[in-house]
Design a protein around this motif. Structure first.
Motif, short mmCIF file in Angstrom:
data_model
loop_
_atom_site.label_atom_id
_atom_site.label_comp_id
_atom_site.label_asym_id
_atom_site.label_seq_id
_atom_site.Cartn_x
_atom_site.Cartn_y
_atom_site.Cartn_z
N LEU A 223 -4.10 -1.70 31.22
CA LEU A 223 -4.02 -0.23 31.22
C LEU A 223 -4.45 0.29 32.58
O LEU A 223 -5.46 -0.14 33.14
CB LEU A 223 -4.96 0.34 30.14
N ASP A 224 -3.67 1.24 33.09
CA ASP A 224 -4.04 1.95 34.32
C ASP A 224 -4.46 3.36 33.89
O ASP A 224 -3.63 4.18 33.49
CB ASP A 224 -2.80 1.99 35.25
N VAL A 225 -5.78 3.64 33.97
CA VAL A 225 -6.33 4.85 33.34
C VAL A 225 -5.96 6.14 34.08
O VAL A 225 -5.73 7.17 33.47
CB VAL A 225 -7.87 4.72 33.23
N CYS A 226 -5.96 6.10 35.39
CA CYS A 226 -5.58 7.29 36.19
C CYS A 226 -4.39 6.86 37.03
O CYS A 226 -4.53 6.50 38.19
CB CYS A 226 -6.73 7.71 37.09
N CYS A 227 -3.20 6.87 36.44
CA CYS A 227 -2.10 6.09 37.03
C CYS A 227 -1.17 6.83 37.97
O CYS A 227 -0.49 6.22 38.78
CB CYS A 227 -1.28 5.45 35.91
N ALA A 228 -1.11 8.17 37.84
CA ALA A 228 -0.06 8.90 38.56
C ALA A 228 -0.36 8.98 40.06
O ALA A 228 -1.51 9.14 40.43
CB ALA A 228 0.06 10.30 37.98
N PRO A 229 0.65 8.84 40.93
CA PRO A 229 2.10 8.73 40.66
C PRO A 229 2.60 7.30 40.44
O PRO A 229 3.76 7.00 40.71
CB PRO A 229 2.70 9.32 41.94
N CYS A 323 -19.91 12.29 39.16
CA CYS A 323 -20.13 12.51 37.71
C CYS A 323 -18.84 12.25 36.94
O CYS A 323 -18.82 11.57 35.91
CB CYS A 323 -20.52 13.96 37.44
N LYS A 324 -17.75 12.81 37.47
CA LYS A 324 -16.44 12.66 36.83
C LYS A 324 -16.02 11.18 36.82
O LYS A 324 -15.54 10.66 35.81
CB LYS A 324 -15.44 13.49 37.66
N GLN A 325 -16.24 10.52 37.94
CA GLN A 325 -15.84 9.11 38.05
C GLN A 325 -16.61 8.25 37.05
O GLN A 325 -16.04 7.37 36.39
CB GLN A 325 -16.09 8.63 39.50
#
Ligand SMILES: C[S@@+](CC[C@H](N)C(=O)[O-])C[C@H]1O[C@@H](n2cnc3c(N)ncnc32)[C@H](O)[C@@H]1O
Length: 406
Positions: A223-229, A323-325
């Motif tokens: 799985l690629d969690v933050c994939c775009a683009p 924090c987000k990361q």
């Protein structure tokens, strides 16, 4: 009124970057597709060159004008100075006239005389600049905010920071890789034609390196969690066309770009989904063998490609980003099988977004341990993380950590 299409496009792009905080890499293709090949080159050069030298150019302007300038006037002066000081094939009179015409087109007619006079003076005489200290010298000569130079000096030292800031203003090489559609006979076709047809994909070497470290085995679920683009996801999917791949992202527009890109590259094995990875993810726990978290970040490793990043960033952005990361990494970790690997990467050079995120994650998750990424030794740090640097490796600056679930 005579204004070349290249200068008009560049002027509009530079204004939009300042007003909308838009990225040059997103705007340039939109404007350039309507320009002739010759104008495209000039628009590109003018836009990126002006951005890469913005602080230095503003310092030159300050030697002649102390009052605050309207945005359009300031940008036409910046473009004029960039052409006069940095480009040798453009006659000064042409740079001056076109900047004056841009000011008129922007309905700032009263500033025409000022722009004309200042650019004439600058074309006749070199301006000597003085600096209060070494930090200011690096900051102005390489057009990076002083606070960012101070931050990097604290992390990397003065010499390395000077090299990094200089490298950030160099034009990066045009890196590309093959796609699922690639045929072997590339003769007589330009890279742009091949990219348009999806036979090659433009991707920085640093980004390719991250994808290469995934090292997927047959039948492993990824799985690629933050994939775009989907630059990295499409590369991994290209190398493993018998397997299915999952990718998700928060941003619908970017997901659409990812979907179109996969299609254009001839991939049929990628499934995309929209979600907010700061919340629980729509997959079963313990079901993936490998998960990539290519986290949203400041992008300070990609300033060569995105020169405006340095002007958008503020000092307190890093704490918010980390924090987000950490939240995204923690959520992703729940989906990983025992024995699986969580790969965390950013295109940031900042310890807050890299080493510190991993340290905080490990404090809360003692069932994970750091293992060495499968990568050329020269990129490895003593803590078993990997880093690339623009000034050292001639690629964007990436950070890679691999965490094994034990
Ligand atoms: C560094 S980019 C990913 C680049 C991508 N992996 C590639 O190689 O093409 C980070 C991505 O994270 C996404 N993002 C930001 N916040 C997010 C969130 N809360 N949930 C999911 N994705 C998010 C952004 O939309 C952006 O596409």
């Amino acid at each position: 009124m005579n204004i070349s299409p290249a200068r008009l496009a560049s002027f509009e792009i530079l204004n939009r970057i300042e007003v909308e905080k838009a990225f040059s890499s997103a705007l340039l293709p939109l404007y350039e597709e309507k320009l002739s090949e010759k104008d495209r080159g000039l628009c590109h050069e003018l836009t990126l060159g002006t951005l890469r030298n913005q602080i230095l150019i503003d310092k030159i302007i300050e030697q002649y004008i102390s009052k605050k300038l309207d945005r359009e006037v300031k940008i036409s002066l910046r473009m004029g100075i960039y052409q006069i000081r940095f480009l040798d094939r453009i006659p000064a009179y042409s740079a001056i006239n076109e900047s004056v015409n841009l000011v008129q087109k922007a309905k700032k007619t009263s500033a025409k005389g000022l722009v004309n006079a200042v650019l004439r003076k600058i074309s006749q005489k070199n301006v000597d600049l003085n600096f209060v200290d070494k930090v200011e010298e690096i900051s102005i000569q390489t057009s990076h905010p002083r606070w960012l130079i101070e931050k990097w000096i604290a992390d990397f030292g003065v010499e390395e920071t000077a090299k990094l800031a200089k490298a950030n203003n160099e034009t990066p090489s045009l890196d590309y890789r093959l796609t699922a559609k690639s045929i072997n006979n590339f003769e007589n076709q330009s890279l742009f034609e091949l990219a348009k047809k999806g036979e090659i994909y433009f991707q920085d070497k640093g980004s390719q390196l991250v994808a290469e470290t995934i090292d997927l085995q047959p039948n492993e679920k990824f799985l690629d969690v933050c994939c775009a683009p989907a630059s990295k996801l499409s590369m991994i999917a290209t190398q493993n066309q018998n397997q299915n791949f999952f990718g998700g992202d928060f941003n619908f527009k970017r997901l659409k770009i990812a979907q179109n890109s996969c299609k254009k590259q001839g991939l049929k094995n990628v499934q995309l989904v929209q979600y907010d990875a700061e919340k629980a993810l729509p997959f079963q726990e313990n079901c993936f063998d490998k998960i990539l978290v290519d986290a949203p970040c400041s992008g300070t490793g990609t300033i060569r490609h995105n020169p405006e990043i340095r002007y958008f960033l503020e000092q307190n952005d890093f704490a918010e980003l980390s924090c987000k990361q950490l939240k995204i990494l923690s959520n992703a970790s729940k989906l990983l099988k025992k024995g699986g690997s969580l790969i965390y990467s950013t295109c940031s050079l900042e310890t807050e977004e890299n080493e510190q995120v991993i340290a905080s994650f490990l404090e809360e998750n003692n069932d994970f341990e750091i293992i060495s990424p499968k990568i050329n030794q020269k990129f490895l740090l003593k803590e078993n993380f990997a880093r690339t640097f623009p000034q050292r490796d001639e690629m964007d600056g990436f950070f890679i950590a691999v965490l094994k679930k034990v």
